[in-house]
Design a protein around this motif. Structure first.
Motif, mmCIF file in Angstrom:
data_model
loop_
_atom_site.group_PDB
_atom_site.id
_atom_site.type_symbol
_atom_site.label_atom_id
_atom_site.label_comp_id
_atom_site.label_asym_id
_atom_site.label_seq_id
_atom_site.Cartn_x
_atom_site.Cartn_y
_atom_site.Cartn_z
ATOM 1 N N ALA A 103 0.908 -1.186 0.025
ATOM 2 C CA ALA A 103 0.045 0.033 -0.064
ATOM 3 C C ALA A 103 0.945 1.396 -0.082
ATOM 4 O O ALA A 103 0.530 2.013 -0.782
ATOM 5 C CB ALA A 103 -0.838 0.075 1.153
ATOM 6 N N ALA A 104 1.898 1.233 0.692
ATOM 7 C CA ALA A 104 2.837 2.350 1.036
ATOM 8 C C ALA A 104 3.642 2.508 -0.462
ATOM 9 O O ALA A 104 3.877 3.880 -0.639
ATOM 10 C CB ALA A 104 3.588 2.321 2.024
ATOM 11 N N THR A 105 3.992 1.513 -0.905
ATOM 12 C CA THR A 105 4.600 1.618 -2.304
ATOM 13 C C THR A 105 3.742 2.349 -3.358
ATOM 14 O O THR A 105 4.092 2.928 -4.073
ATOM 15 C CB THR A 105 5.322 0.347 -2.763
ATOM 16 O OG1 THR A 105 6.151 -0.271 -1.605
ATOM 17 C CG2 THR A 105 6.160 0.357 -4.046
ATOM 18 N N LEU A 106 2.409 1.602 -3.513
ATOM 19 C CA LEU A 106 1.649 2.167 -4.212
ATOM 20 C C LEU A 106 1.302 3.632 -4.077
ATOM 21 O O LEU A 106 1.098 4.445 -5.139
ATOM 22 C CB LEU A 106 0.183 1.273 -4.233
ATOM 23 C CG LEU A 106 0.122 0.108 -4.842
ATOM 24 C CD1 LEU A 106 -1.108 -0.678 -4.740
ATOM 25 C CD2 LEU A 106 0.426 0.103 -6.253
ATOM 26 N N GLY A 107 1.435 4.061 -2.874
ATOM 27 C CA GLY A 107 1.266 5.724 -2.651
ATOM 28 C C GLY A 107 2.308 6.213 -3.310
ATOM 29 O O GLY A 107 2.134 7.619 -3.586
ATOM 30 N N VAL A 108 3.497 5.731 -3.181
ATOM 31 C CA VAL A 108 4.853 6.522 -3.693
ATOM 32 C C VAL A 108 4.644 6.367 -5.318
ATOM 33 O O VAL A 108 4.962 7.524 -5.872
ATOM 34 C CB VAL A 108 6.142 5.915 -2.997
ATOM 35 C CG1 VAL A 108 7.353 6.324 -3.992
ATOM 36 C CG2 VAL A 108 6.448 5.898 -1.995
ATOM 37 N N VAL A 109 4.117 5.593 -5.780
ATOM 38 C CA VAL A 109 4.098 5.320 -7.258
ATOM 39 C C VAL A 109 3.070 6.244 -7.837
ATOM 40 O O VAL A 109 3.165 6.598 -8.893
ATOM 41 C CB VAL A 109 3.720 3.862 -7.843
ATOM 42 C CG1 VAL A 109 3.540 3.879 -9.430
ATOM 43 C CG2 VAL A 109 4.895 2.797 -7.309
ATOM 44 N N ALA A 110 2.001 6.687 -7.128
ATOM 45 C CA ALA A 110 0.966 7.359 -7.476
ATOM 46 C C ALA A 110 1.551 9.005 -7.435
ATOM 47 O O ALA A 110 0.535 9.919 -8.083
ATOM 48 C CB ALA A 110 -0.103 7.214 -6.567
ATOM 49 N N GLU A 111 2.500 9.293 -7.225
ATOM 50 C CA GLU A 111 3.309 10.498 -7.207
ATOM 51 C C GLU A 111 2.478 11.632 -6.499
ATOM 52 O O GLU A 111 1.934 12.405 -7.010
ATOM 53 C CB GLU A 111 3.396 11.055 -8.693
ATOM 54 C CG GLU A 111 4.249 10.061 -9.725
ATOM 55 C CD GLU A 111 4.406 10.714 -11.029
ATOM 56 O OE1 GLU A 111 4.107 11.874 -11.455
ATOM 57 O OE2 GLU A 111 5.076 9.910 -11.656
ATOM 58 N N PRO A 112 2.401 11.304 -5.217
ATOM 59 C CA PRO A 112 1.832 12.251 -4.230
ATOM 60 C C PRO A 112 2.826 13.723 -4.213
ATOM 61 O O PRO A 112 3.609 13.788 -4.703
ATOM 62 C CB PRO A 112 1.677 11.700 -2.922
ATOM 63 C CG PRO A 112 2.964 10.737 -2.952
ATOM 64 C CD PRO A 112 3.077 10.181 -4.300
#
Length: 138
Positions: free
Chosen positions: A86-95
Motif C-alpha cells: 500500500a505504501a509503495t503504491l502511494g509512492v508510485v501514485a506521485e503524491p
C-alpha cells in the motif's frame, strides 16, 4: 525511489503475502494432523486411559501454544507485506513531495520491520522443528 524499485517491491511483497497466507493454511492442517496423531486410543484399563488422556491434553496444549506463536508471526508478516504494498503504491501514485518523503520513509520502516519479524518467525519455526525432531515435547 527509482522507476523499477516500486514495481519490484509491489510484486515481491504481493507474492510473499500470498505465500505467507498459504503457509498459515498449511500450518493449520499440520496442527490438526499432529493433534489427531497424539490422541489417545481407547483402552479398557481405566488408569492407563486416564494417564494417556492427561498426556494428550498436556501435549496438545504445548502444540497449540507453539503453533499460536508461529501463526502470530506469520500474521504479522502478512500484514506488514500488505502495508508495504500500500505504501509503495502511494509512492508510485506521485503524491505531493512532502507526502512522497513520508511514504518512502514508511516503506523503509515497514521493510525493516518485516525483515526483523521474518527473522524472529524463522527462529520460532526452527526451534519448533528442532524440538520435534529431537523427540522432546514442544
Amino acid at each position: 525511489m527509482g522507476d523499477t524499485l516500486p514495481s519490484i517491491a509491489i510484486s515481491s511483497f504481493s507474492i510473499f503475502s500470498a505465500m505467507l497466507f498459504a503457509s498459515q493454511v498449511a500450518a493449520f492442517s499440520v496442527f490438526n494432523y499432529k493433534i489427531s496423531e497424539i490422541k489417545p486410543k481407547n483402552n479398557p484399563d481405566d488408569i492407563v486411559r486416564k494417564t494417556r488422556e492427561m498426556n494428550f491434553s498436556v501435549r496438545s496444549e504445548e502444540l497449540r501454544g507453539a503453533f499460536r506463536r508461529i501463526n502470530a508471526g506469520i500474521s504479522v508478516l502478512t500484514l506488514i507485506s500488505i502495508f508495504i504494498v500500500a505504501a509503495t503504491l502511494g509512492v508510485v501514485a506521485e503524491p505531493p513531495p512532502e507526502m512522497s518523503r513520508v511514504l518512502t520513509a514508511a516503506v523503509c520502516l515497514f521493510a525493516t520491520h518485516f525483515f526483523m519479524s521474518f527473522i524472529i518467525t524463522c527462529h520460532q519455526v526452527f526451534l519448533f522443528f528442532d524440538t520435534a525432531y529431537a523427540g522432546e515435547s514442544v
